[in-house]
Design a protein around this motif. Structure first.
Motif, PDB file in Angstrom:
ATOM      1  N   GLY A 381       0.794  -1.214   0.000  1.00 53.39           N
ATOM      2  CA  GLY A 381       0.000   0.000   0.000  1.00 53.39           C
ATOM      3  C   GLY A 381       0.829   1.267   0.000  1.00 53.39           C
ATOM      4  N   GLY A 382       0.111   2.391   0.161  1.00 54.61           N
ATOM      5  CA  GLY A 382       0.773   3.687   0.102  1.00 54.61           C
ATOM      6  C   GLY A 382       1.033   4.134  -1.325  1.00 54.61           C
ATOM      7  N   VAL A 383       0.625   3.330  -2.291  1.00 61.52           N
ATOM      8  CA  VAL A 383       0.693   3.668  -3.712  1.00 61.52           C
ATOM      9  C   VAL A 383      -0.601   3.173  -4.354  1.00 61.52           C
ATOM     10  CG1 VAL A 383       3.217   3.588  -3.873  1.00 61.52           C
ATOM     11  CG2 VAL A 383       1.891   1.517  -4.278  1.00 61.52           C
ATOM     12  N   SER A 384      -0.897   3.681  -5.539  1.00 57.58           N
ATOM     13  CA  SER A 384      -2.102   3.277  -6.247  1.00 57.58           C
ATOM     14  C   SER A 384      -1.742   2.372  -7.410  1.00 57.58           C
ATOM     15  CB  SER A 384      -2.863   4.508  -6.749  1.00 57.58           C
ATOM     16  OG  SER A 384      -2.043   5.292  -7.594  1.00 57.58           O
ATOM     17  N   TYR A 385      -2.741   1.655  -7.906  1.00 58.53           N
ATOM     18  CA  TYR A 385      -2.546   0.700  -8.992  1.00 58.53           C
ATOM     19  C   TYR A 385      -3.578   0.944 -10.081  1.00 58.53           C
ATOM     20  CZ  TYR A 385       0.501  -1.632  -5.674  1.00 58.53           C
ATOM     21  OH  TYR A 385       1.515  -1.902  -4.782  1.00 58.53           O
ATOM     22  N   GLY A 386      -3.225   0.594 -11.290  1.00 67.48           N
ATOM     23  CA  GLY A 386      -4.108   0.838 -12.414  1.00 67.48           C
ATOM     24  C   GLY A 386      -3.999   2.279 -12.884  1.00 67.48           C
ATOM     25  N   SER A 387      -4.765   2.614 -13.912  1.00 63.25           N
ATOM     26  CA  SER A 387      -4.720   3.947 -14.508  1.00 63.25           C
ATOM     27  C   SER A 387      -5.975   4.731 -14.159  1.00 63.25           C
ATOM     28  CB  SER A 387      -4.611   3.828 -16.035  1.00 63.25           C
ATOM     29  OG  SER A 387      -3.440   3.128 -16.409  1.00 63.25           O
ATOM     30  N   PHE A 388      -5.783   5.930 -13.642  1.00 62.91           N
ATOM     31  CA  PHE A 388      -6.920   6.789 -13.333  1.00 62.91           C
ATOM     32  C   PHE A 388      -7.530   7.259 -14.653  1.00 62.91           C
ATOM     33  CE2 PHE A 388      -9.355  10.310 -11.667  1.00 62.91           C
ATOM     34  CZ  PHE A 388      -9.743   9.841 -10.421  1.00 62.91           C
ATOM     35  N   PRO A 389      -8.851   7.224 -14.775  1.00 62.21           N
ATOM     36  CA  PRO A 389      -9.474   7.526 -16.072  1.00 62.21           C
ATOM     37  C   PRO A 389      -9.485   9.006 -16.420  1.00 62.21           C
ATOM     38  CG  PRO A 389     -11.142   7.121 -14.413  1.00 62.21           C
ATOM     39  CD  PRO A 389      -9.828   6.805 -13.761  1.00 62.21           C
ATOM     40  N   ASP A 390      -9.605   9.269 -17.712  1.00 66.60           N
ATOM     41  CA  ASP A 390      -9.838  10.613 -18.222  1.00 66.60           C
ATOM     42  C   ASP A 390     -11.242  11.027 -17.793  1.00 66.60           C
ATOM     43  OD1 ASP A 390     -10.396  12.875 -19.731  1.00 66.60           O
ATOM     44  OD2 ASP A 390      -9.490  12.094 -21.565  1.00 66.60           O
ATOM     45  N   LEU A 391     -11.370  12.167 -17.142  1.00 63.30           N
ATOM     46  CA  LEU A 391     -12.657  12.587 -16.587  1.00 63.30           C
ATOM     47  C   LEU A 391     -13.496  13.437 -17.541  1.00 63.30           C
ATOM     48  CD1 LEU A 391     -11.607  13.447 -12.914  1.00 63.30           C
ATOM     49  CD2 LEU A 391     -12.449  11.281 -13.852  1.00 63.30           C
TER      50      LEU A 391
END
Length: 452
Positions: A381-391
């Protein structure tokens, strides 16, 4: 015909109800286990379609402005968000989870959903995309999440297949498990809540004693019919295992005042007096008594309903999160007491995400990709996974092809198959076993997201 149907056929609905869920006790006891080598998954099913766009929000200026421009009245004020790192913020009602991010025990996985294969908006426009079955349908998308595939036609769930691959107990459900725990030769085992009477545990009196005697006779009588003999064997095993599991399930803070778990769960009072907290309390007790449950691998399912927020979303989601967060904190506190923080990984799933664009009723409508949380001592943890989407509406990750369709239904960047494969690998399945359990996984370049 599954076990519950057999039980209903043989005993009738009234007798089955009196047994308090006889199918609970069909797994074979194993030798007592220490925490060394033990692993368990706890699935937190958020039924109805949780709005991940308000669960995790970008904090950078450009990202938040893009979010707020589309969300309008449903946008959470930036100052109210609870930072997890410098880039993202949690919904304020989930603030109690933020310390686990700082301890590297909490990780968000962005934009996950059922996929037949990697999919882009360009493929949708060109009409070359291969899509999973029946997008935006509650029941079908729940089935896709729980079966771990791209078709709703499969009968089994990934949890059931996982446990069969491990040769371990069935999936134990404290809430609604849907299809997740169904295997080729087993069903999910439904467990009662705290303090619930579990009739076969030996506490019989009056007519219950007569019923138990009748059941013992039926279970121990030789049968020539294979179906009846199979039922009798199920019944006999159930009655035997109830002696060890029944007393554990019946424990409540009221009848065990000195139990250390009571402090963790606030004696199931106040903010802890919710269905999700009570379910996790049951899981904590079963983890503590895992020697009685048997085996070194377990999967538990808890659930929370009410996330189909077509209206009044801000109030409704806030209420649900205000129940969920303290329940998860209580559960993690209990795991620390039990020395099992590194042995148990909890994770969310939900039907689908919701439209980034609000509707006219103060809510949102059915979407596709969604954000999820993974929690535990083994989590990287302490990091994110995957790609945040275009909003942006009509942007690279918006499902809509025509302008009237632009609602912010995210095309998933990560498949359910990859999410589940990562959890299954942590549970001990080999690469070959994971591929066999999730045949659609071969469509994706990466089979392990690395979050645990």
């Amino acid at each position: 015909m599954n076990r519950r149907q057999i039980l209903k056929t043989m005993l009738g609905g009234g007798a089955l109800s009196a047994l308090g869920g006889l199918e609970l006790l069909l797994a074979t006891p194993a030798q007592a286990q220490t925490s060394s080598g033990y692993r368990a998954l706890v699935c937190i099913a958020l039924y109805g379609g949780n709005d991940g766009a308000n669960m995790i929000v970008p904090l950078d200026t450009a990202g938040y402005n893009s979010y707020a421009a589309v969300r309008g009245a449903l946008a959470i004020p930036k100052a109210s968000l609870v930072p997890i790192g410098s880039s993202y913020g949690l919904h304020p009602a989930l603030s109690a989870l933020a310390p686990y991010w700082a301890q590297a025990k909490l990780a968000p996985v962005f934009n996950v959903g059922p996929l037949a294969r990697p999919t882009t908006r360009a493929q949708l426009v060109a009409k070359t995309a291969v899509l999973p079955d029946n997008l935006f349908s509650h029941s079908d998308q729940q089935n896709l999440w729980e079966s771990g595939g791209a078709s709703v036609l499969g009968r089994t769930g990934w949890g059931g297949r996982l446990m069969e691959s491990l040769g371990s107990d069935p999936v134990f459900a404290l809430g609604d498990a849907g299809r997740l725990g169904i295997g080729a030769a087993r069903s999910t085992l439904a467990l009662p809540g705290p303090g619930a009477a579990f009739a076969p545990d030996g506490s019989f009196s009056g007519n219950h004693a007569k019923r138990r005697a009748m059941l013992d006779t039926l279970a121990n009588t030789a049968r020539s019919n294979q179906l009846v003999a199979a039922f009798a064997n199920i019944q006999k095993t159930a009655l035997t295992r109830s002696a060890s599991l029944g007393p554990v399930l019946k424990i409540t803070p009221a009848n065990t005042p000195s139990d250390p778990l009571n402090a963790a769960f606030g004696n199931l009072q106040g903010i802890y007096n919710s269905s999700i907290a009570k379910q996790l309390y049951q899981v904590a007790k079963l983890l503590r008594e895992r020697a009685s449950v048997g085996g070194s691998r377990h999967v538990y399912v808890v659930s929370q309903s009410g996330y189909d927020t077509h209206n009044s979303q801000l109030e409704r989601q806030n209420t649900l999160f205000a129940q969920l967060a303290p329940a998860l904190v209580a559960f993690q506190t209990a795991l620390a007491q039990l020395g099992l923080e590194n042995n148990v990984t909890s994770f969310t799933l939900s039907d689908f995400g919701r439209t980034l664009k609000p509707n006219s009723s103060g809510g949102t409508d059915h979407g596709w990709g969604n954000h999820h949380l993974v929690l535990g001592g083994a989590v990287k943890g302490g990091v994110s996974y995957g790609s945040f989407p275009d909003l942006a509406l009509g942007g690279a990750d918006d499902y809509g092809v025509n302008s009237w369709e632009w609602q912010g239904r995210w095309i998933p960047g990560t498949s359910v198959d990859q999410y589940v494969a990562t959890l299954a690998s942590w549970m001990g399945l080999s690469t070959t076993q994971v591929s066999s359990m999730l045949p659609n996984l071969a469509q994706f370049a990466s089979s392990n997201l690395g979050f645990v």
